[in-house]
Design an enzyme around this catalytic site. Structure first.
Site, PDB file in Angstrom:
ATOM      1  N   ASP A 133     -10.517  22.628  45.310  1.00  0.00           N
ATOM      2  CA  ASP A 133      -9.912  22.356  43.789  1.00  0.00           C
ATOM      3  C   ASP A 133      -9.995  23.151  43.142  1.00  0.00           C
ATOM      4  O   ASP A 133     -10.872  24.665  42.999  1.00  0.00           O
ATOM      5  CB  ASP A 133     -10.444  20.916  43.253  1.00  0.00           C
ATOM      6  CG  ASP A 133     -10.196  19.482  43.734  1.00  0.00           C
ATOM      7  OD1 ASP A 133      -9.898  19.413  44.637  1.00  0.00           O
ATOM      8  OD2 ASP A 133     -11.503  18.725  42.972  1.00  0.00           O
ATOM      9  N   ASP A 149      -4.167  16.398  47.003  1.00  0.00           N
ATOM     10  CA  ASP A 149      -4.041  15.399  45.476  1.00  0.00           C
ATOM     11  C   ASP A 149      -3.110  15.364  44.994  1.00  0.00           C
ATOM     12  O   ASP A 149      -2.185  14.394  44.960  1.00  0.00           O
ATOM     13  CB  ASP A 149      -5.306  15.902  44.694  1.00  0.00           C
ATOM     14  CG  ASP A 149      -6.966  16.210  45.013  1.00  0.00           C
ATOM     15  OD1 ASP A 149      -7.201  15.066  45.903  1.00  0.00           O
ATOM     16  OD2 ASP A 149      -7.404  16.878  44.702  1.00  0.00           O
TER      17      ASP A 149
END
Length: 173
Positions: A133, A149
């Site tokens: 991330d 995401d």
């Protein structure tokens, strides 16, 4: 899924929508994995790079859990759930009859695959790899996330809108 399960659409049309979904998914996976490779190459873990002041930052983190690092000690559970989601979606692809549904399902499939790839092939290893991330928008979502995401979020919003706004295909019989 409403509007997806019409068996009356011509098989060629249903196959083309399935292929379109797969194409959308492939683009999402490609963008997700490419942006993760760039993030891994150019960012230092935990060190923020301010892109638009405080509004948009890149911060490299490795997430063993789900959103907000939920259940980070049970990574294998998310690997299993993601695999089930991908398999279920793939078994339903030929039932899609509308382009809007094909886009939504493609985003969902691509997002699920993007993070599943991390869980399968990234450290600390199969099936407990940590998801890369790097996008941080503290004003919007106080979490660090990635392209997969984002695709998943858009897919869910689009699926809800389509479920509410588009009438269910009527079965002829």
């Amino acid at each position: 899924m409403p509007s997806v399960d019409s068996q009356q659409a011509p098989p060629v049309r249903r196959r083309s929508k399935a292929l379109f979904s797969v194409g959308v998914a492939a683009l999402v996976v490609l963008a997700d994995q490419l942006t993760k490779l760039i993030a891994l190459d150019r960012l230092q873990p935990g060190k923020a790079v301010h892109i638009l002041g405080e509004a948009l930052q890149f911060v490299l983190v490795f997430n063993p859990g789900a959103a907000f690092s939920f259940l980070e000690n049970a990574t294998w559970v998310f690997t299993l759930l993601s695999t089930v989601v991908v398999v279920v979606i793939c078994t339903q692809l030929t039932k899609i009859v509308r382009t809007s549904w094909a886009v939504a399902v493609g985003l969902l499939l691509g997002g699920a695959l993007g993070n599943l790839i991390d869980r399968l092939f990234r450290a600390p290893g199969f099936p407990e790899g940590h998801v890369v991330d790097f996008v941080y928008t503290p004003w919007l979502v106080p979490a660090v996330y990635n392209f997969a995401d984002i695709a998943l979020t858009f897919a869910v919003v689009l699926l809800v809108l389509l479920s509410v706004l588009l009438p269910r295909e009527k079965e002829q019989g």
